[in-house]
Design an enzyme around this catalytic site. Structure first.
Site, PDB file in Angstrom:
ATOM      1  N   CYS A  73      -1.448  -5.482 -17.426  1.00  0.00           N
ATOM      2  CA  CYS A  73      -0.727  -6.273 -16.431  1.00  0.00           C
ATOM      3  C   CYS A  73       0.573  -5.575 -16.031  1.00  0.00           C
ATOM      4  O   CYS A  73       1.400  -5.268 -16.898  1.00  0.00           O
ATOM      5  CB  CYS A  73      -0.423  -7.662 -16.973  1.00  0.00           C
ATOM      6  N   CYS A 112       3.671 -13.525 -12.013  1.00  0.00           N
ATOM      7  CA  CYS A 112       2.447 -12.921 -11.465  1.00  0.00           C
ATOM      8  C   CYS A 112       2.697 -12.403 -10.049  1.00  0.00           C
ATOM      9  O   CYS A 112       3.179 -13.135  -9.183  1.00  0.00           O
ATOM     10  CB  CYS A 112       1.326 -13.961 -11.460  1.00  0.00           C
ATOM     11  N   CYS A 123      -5.987  -8.691 -13.984  1.00  0.00           N
ATOM     12  CA  CYS A 123      -6.483  -9.446 -15.138  1.00  0.00           C
ATOM     13  C   CYS A 123      -7.892  -9.966 -14.903  1.00  0.00           C
ATOM     14  O   CYS A 123      -8.740  -9.953 -15.799  1.00  0.00           O
ATOM     15  CB  CYS A 123      -5.532 -10.600 -15.459  1.00  0.00           C
ATOM     16  N   CYS A 165      -1.801  -9.178  -8.329  1.00  0.00           N
ATOM     17  CA  CYS A 165      -2.519  -7.910  -8.223  1.00  0.00           C
ATOM     18  C   CYS A 165      -4.002  -8.054  -8.541  1.00  0.00           C
ATOM     19  O   CYS A 165      -4.788  -7.189  -8.206  1.00  0.00           O
ATOM     20  CB  CYS A 165      -1.873  -6.855  -9.116  1.00  0.00           C
ATOM     21  N   THR A 197      -6.730   1.236   5.768  1.00  0.00           N
ATOM     22  CA  THR A 197      -6.216   0.370   6.837  1.00  0.00           C
ATOM     23  C   THR A 197      -7.038   0.522   8.102  1.00  0.00           C
ATOM     24  O   THR A 197      -7.368  -0.469   8.772  1.00  0.00           O
ATOM     25  CB  THR A 197      -4.738   0.690   7.113  1.00  0.00           C
ATOM     26  N   SER A 235       0.857  -1.178   0.000  1.00  0.00           N
ATOM     27  CA  SER A 235       0.000   0.000   0.000  1.00  0.00           C
ATOM     28  C   SER A 235       0.891   1.225   0.000  1.00  0.00           C
ATOM     29  O   SER A 235       2.115   1.106   0.037  1.00  0.00           O
ATOM     30  CB  SER A 235      -0.909   0.013   1.229  1.00  0.00           C
ATOM     31  N   ARG A 248      -0.942  -3.691  -6.867  1.00  0.00           N
ATOM     32  CA  ARG A 248      -2.136  -4.444  -6.494  1.00  0.00           C
ATOM     33  C   ARG A 248      -3.380  -3.644  -6.845  1.00  0.00           C
ATOM     34  O   ARG A 248      -3.342  -2.414  -6.953  1.00  0.00           O
ATOM     35  CB  ARG A 248      -2.146  -4.789  -5.010  1.00  0.00           C
TER      36      ARG A 248
END
Length: 568
Positions: free
Chosen positions: A490, A537, A543, A540, A333, A48, A297
């Site tokens: 991506c 990968c 896709c 995240c 958070t 984050s 992400r």
């Protein structure tokens, strides 16, 4: 067991700690709380910005920063000042920040480090934590209620056959199961579909956050400074913005969030981020520094109107899984942690009562609706969808200012999101083709170099966890319309179209068409013989969200696989 939690992020860990606190207060030392985490260690898949509002952690663990606490969190940097800039190609124009973005009293942290520390506090409290356990399936009772989850079989070869190391996955059963998987969790998708939890909510919308951590020269470091930007390089019809946070010792977190409801399939969020860093305002800080970490992400942007029904027989949704990110505030958070605490209190009260059938956590929904989470998300509900006006980003800024300073959430209307993000995508021949400059290796980097900084690895001989039912059919449907959108959305170079005259559309769709090798002596990713892989990968989930045909399904790989974030 009494309680089962899926994933060890801030929401799940806060729920576990609060449950054990309540059990201790009640003298119930036998109350078991078990938490499964797909990463090899707690915090390993957490990323984050992050500036956190401390209200929830101060309530849960009041001595979290106390000098008298030997187990305090010692990596928090107090925010010392806010700036906001609107960027053009050449200028950085000061602009007023809405009150929601006031960071007085907040702290800049690596959320990966903070979550790792929270995991240690959970273990101190007696929560049983099992990292490296990738839950892949929801288990149901005969009456249709949730009984728990099941983990992946391990020791399965790429072709689906059992290897000598094969072990059957395990089922974990509990009276209550809490799903705290973060954004767009694979099990939460199953539960939401099974119980039709989105029946009365608007579709969830998403953004993709891309981040780097840099070491910069001491003379450029401004400890505690928080800066946000809007505008360049994003087109005016694309929602998003950048940030730079100065934290720790000469470290900056720099990143860009791009709303995944963008229309132009030629747009590359990764390319936009690299371009943003070359703006004079960002470049002036980064020049002479060194990039030491990268990650990306998806994050929820739907807000109040996209919150699904949160409870179902045998369990509940928490945190980012439920969609509690406050988008204008750029914080989630504190809401994730508080939702975990509220769920824990409701679950503990429910478990104390006799039950003949499945447990339904009605108290959780009631407490949420009277909590600060509900109030703050309702207040800002119209800001994000306002950016869909004909005036694009400028209309969104103007309306959001009206909401922030005048209406303050009291408008008698609630704006709607147009629909799921994948439906926003236009055909490639309807849009302007975007080209991105080659990386210079100093401020901007090629995508494979960036992925090498995530520590990502997946066991090579296992079933591909990015599932496409028919690769040729996928290419036949998507290539003529979108000209390789998967290559561009991506942030980890997982997808590729390769020229192939034997195919109807002249190309072959591949999942990560390079075999990636990491060298401990030379930390740069090397591309070797083309093969179908998904080893790069970084989990995240973009896709699964943005693919226009919705034919890519993200599933959990072997437990412990994926990125190994440590300072993101």
């Amino acid at each position: 067991m009494s309680m089962l939690q899926q994933r060890g992020g801030p929401a799940g860990l806060s729920a576990g700690i609060r449950l054990k606190q309540l059990a201790k207060e009640a003298g119930n030392e036998d109350f078991r709380v078990l938490l499964l985490e797909k990463a090899g260690e707690i915090g390993g898949h957490i990323l984050s910005g992050a500036v956190i509002e401390p209200s929830a952690v101060e309530e849960l663990l009041p001595d979290w920063l106390s000098d008298d606490n030997p187990r305090r969190f010692d990596a928090a940097t107090a925010a010392t000042g806010d700036k906001m800039r609107f960027l053009t190609a050449r200028l950085a124009i000061p602009m007023p920040a809405p009150p929601q973005m006031n960071n007085d009293g907040n702290y800049i942290v690596s959320l990966s480090q903070f979550t790792r520390w929270l995991g240690e506090r959970a273990e101190d409290a007696g929560v049983e934590i099992y990292p490296g356990f990738a839950a892949s399936e929801v288990v149901y009772k005969s009456d249709g209620s949730v009984a728990g989850v099941a983990t992946n079989d391990v020791g399965v070869a790429r072709d689906g056959t059992a290897k000598p190391t094969f072990q059957r996955g395990m089922e974990f059963h509990a009276r209550v199961t809490l799903f705290a998987e973060g954004c767009h969790g694979s099990l939460a998708k199953q539960v939401i579909k099974t119980f039709d939890l989105r029946k009365e909510s608007q579709p969830q919308t998403y953004g993709l956050g891309i981040k780097e951590v840099w070491e910069i020269p001491p003379e450029k470091f401004r400890k505690g400074q928080v800066v946000h930007t809007m505008g360049y390089p994003l087109p005016a019809d694309v929602y998003g913005g950048g940030w730079m946070y100065h934290f720790g010792d000469n470290l900056v977190s720099v990143g860009l969030v791009v709303g995944l409801d963008y229309a132009n399939p030629w747009l590359s969020p990764y390319g936009e981020f690299q371009e943003m860093k070359h703006h004079a305002w960002y470049r002036s800080v980064l020049e002479g520094g060194k990039c030491i970490a990268y990650g990306a992400r998806a994050l929820n942007e739907g807000g109040f109107q996209s919150i699904p029904k949160l409870i179902f027989p045998g369990g509940a949704l928490l945190g980012d899984t439920a969609g509690f990110l406050n988008v204008p505030k750029i914080k989630g958070t504190h809401t994730a942690m508080r939702s975990g605490m509220l769920a824990a209190e409701a679950a503990f009260a429910a478990l104390a009562q006799p039950h003949d059938g499945p447990i339904l956590l009605s108290g959780y929904e009631r407490s949420l609706q009277s909590s600060s989470i509900w109030a703050e998300l309702k207040e800002v509900r119209n800001m994000r969808p306002s950016f869909h006006s004909p005036l694009k980003i400028y209309g969104g800024i103007l309306y959001s200012g009206l909401e922030a300073f005048v209406l303050r959430g009291k408008a008698p209307w609630t704006l709607r999101h147009p629909g799921p993000d994948y439906l926003a995508t236009k055909r490639a021949d309807e849009c302007r083709k975007l080209e991105y400059a080659k990386s210079d290796g100093k401020i901007s980097f090629d995508i494979l170099t960036s992925v090498s900084r995530t520590g990502t690895n997946h066991e090579e001989d296992q079933p591909v966890h990015l599932q496409v039912p028919d690769l040729d059919e996928h290419a036949r449907l998507e290539w003529p319309r979108y000209q390789g959108i998967e290559n561009r959305f991506c942030p980890a170079a997982v997808y590729e179209y390769v020229e192939d005259a034997s195919k109807d559309v002249g190309v072959r769709f591949q999942i990560n068409a390079q075999k990636f090798v990491f060298s401990p002596l030379h930390p740069v990713m090397c591309a070797l013989t083309p093969r179908v892989r998904s080893r790069s990968c970084i989990h995240c989930k973009t896709c699964d969200i943005k693919d226009p045909a919705q034919s890519i399904t993200w599933t959990t790989p072997t437990g412990g696989d994926g990125p190994k974030y440590s300072i993101t």
